[in-house]
Every structure is written in C-alpha cells, then in structure tokens.
Scaffold this motif. Structure first.
Motif, PDB file in Angstrom:
ATOM      1  N   ASN A  65      52.814 -23.211  29.640  1.00  0.00           N
ATOM      2  CA  ASN A  65      53.253 -24.132  28.764  1.00  0.00           C
ATOM      3  C   ASN A  65      54.918 -24.581  28.772  1.00  0.00           C
ATOM      4  N   ALA A  81      49.355 -29.903  30.272  1.00  0.00           N
ATOM      5  CA  ALA A  81      48.961 -28.552  29.466  1.00  0.00           C
ATOM      6  C   ALA A  81      47.794 -28.750  28.691  1.00  0.00           C
ATOM      7  N   THR A 168      50.471 -26.100  22.001  1.00  0.00           N
ATOM      8  CA  THR A 168      50.938 -26.556  23.049  1.00  0.00           C
ATOM      9  C   THR A 168      52.057 -27.347  23.162  1.00  0.00           C
TER      10      THR A 168
END
Length: 227
Positions: A65, A81, A168
């Motif tokens: 990430n 991601a 994320t």
C-alpha cells in the motif's frame, strides 16, 4: 479429490505460505519503484499481480500500500491497491474453501469450531467488514478462516471491500513510503478504524446467536453414525 489428499495439500500450502512470509525478503518501496520504472507502461499491472500473489500468503499488505502511492500516485495507487486487496481476499478465501472446508465441516459439532463459524456466518458482511477494519487483524489468515467457514462468498467479498478500503486509502495517501514511518494522521485513522471495527464486532456478538445450524447437525449425525 480424496479427503486426505485435500488435507495434505492444504497443510502443505499453508506451511509454504508461512515459510514464504518468514524467509522471503520483503522489497522496500524504493526497490518496488525501480522495478516499476523498468516495467514501463505495464508497471501498474505488474504491481497489481505482485500485490495479489504476495498477499495471498501471510505477507503484510502495508509495504504494498505504501509503494502504491509512491509508484502510481494517490488516485491510481488507491484504485490498484483496493482492487488487489479484494482479489487477494478472494484468492485466499477460495483456496481455503477448496482445500479445508470439508475438514472444518466435519468438526462443526465441536463447540469452539461451531462458535467461530456461527459468528462469521451469522454476522455475514458486518462481521467481515468489522474484522477487516481492525488494523491488527492479519489479512490472509482472516481470508483462510472465512473460506473454511459457512459464510457465503458475496457477503464475504462485500465485507472485505468495505472493511479494507478505508485502511488501504489511508496508507496509500497518508503513509510515508520513503521512510516507512507512520505519520500521526495515519495513527489517528487506525484508532478510528479499530473503534468502528470493535463496535461492529460487538453488534455481531450480540445479534449473531451461536445456535446449531444444519451443517453442524449434519456433521454431528455423521460422527454419531461413524461411532
């Protein structure tokens, strides 16, 4: 596929994943950037594939990430991601369901196994999303656990997406990819996500009654007949 063969494959794959997580060197964001530069226009696709393959094993997603924001920028980094996160969760779930579901089903009459299964399947999307929100809950092992439980694929995937996307985005946008440090703003986000996840789990515990289900009754009758 015979039950013993599936069990052997499942244990072997799990052992291989654990060894990979312990022994394989995790690339730094700077190394990933160099790889992406060499890959040219296919860098984003190569990064997505590497993200999925590596995080199906219990390798932390944080470094990927962090690298996503550094390599691709905030917008593309978040898209890649989050997509890779959902695909990784799907692969881990299907792998565990294929190789370990039958073994767990045979033991659903046992109280600890049945209790965990009942909470996950009864809590559905909320249970998965809540667990995904809590930063200390490892991603891949939770995927395996859901795969061998009775939870359906759709609520699992929706819960994974909803629970994983906030963390994320926070890491891609706020994480310090160059130093690997954790800025105060990211720590605040982690604390908020953990509180929301804990609140969701509390609701699941209160509402998802661990009553015996059809699978547990079937497993119990099978064992009784065998005895």
């Amino acid at each position: 596929m015979p039950r013993r063969t599936k069990l052997f494959l499942g244990i072997s794959l799990l052992a291989a994943f654990v060894l990979a997580a312990l022994l394989l060197p995790i690339p730094t964001p700077a190394e990933m950037r160099a790889w992406a530069d060499e890959a040219g226009g296919a860098g984003a696709a190569a990064f997505l594939v590497a993200y999925v393959v590596c995080t199906v094993a219990p390798i932390p997603r944080t470094v990927f990430n962090l690298a996503a924001g550094l390599l691709l920028g905030h917008v593309a980094g978040v898209l890649v991601a989050t997509t890779a996160t959902v695909l990784s969760g799907l692969c881990g779930f299907l792998l565990a369901r294929l190789l370990g579901r039958e073994f767990v089903t045979r033991h659903l009459h046992r109280t600890p196994v049945h209790a965990v299964n009942a909470r996950l399947s009864g809590g559905g999307m909320l249970a998965v999303a809540s667990l995904r929100l809590i930063p200390v809950v490892p991603f891949a092992p939770l995927s395996y656990c859901c795969g061998v439980s009775s939870i359906a694929l759709r609520p699992y995937l929706v819960g994974t997406a909803l629970g994983s996307v906030p963390g994320t985005i926070a890491v891609v946008v706020l994480g310090d990819a160059l130093t690997g440090g954790t800025p105060p703003a990211l720590l605040v986000c982690y604390a908020v996500f953990a509180a929301l996840g804990a609140a969701g789990l509390l609701r699941v515990i209160r509402t998802a009654a661990p009553a015996r289900g059809p699978m547990a009754d079937t497993a119990s009758r099978t064992d009784e007949a065998a005895d």
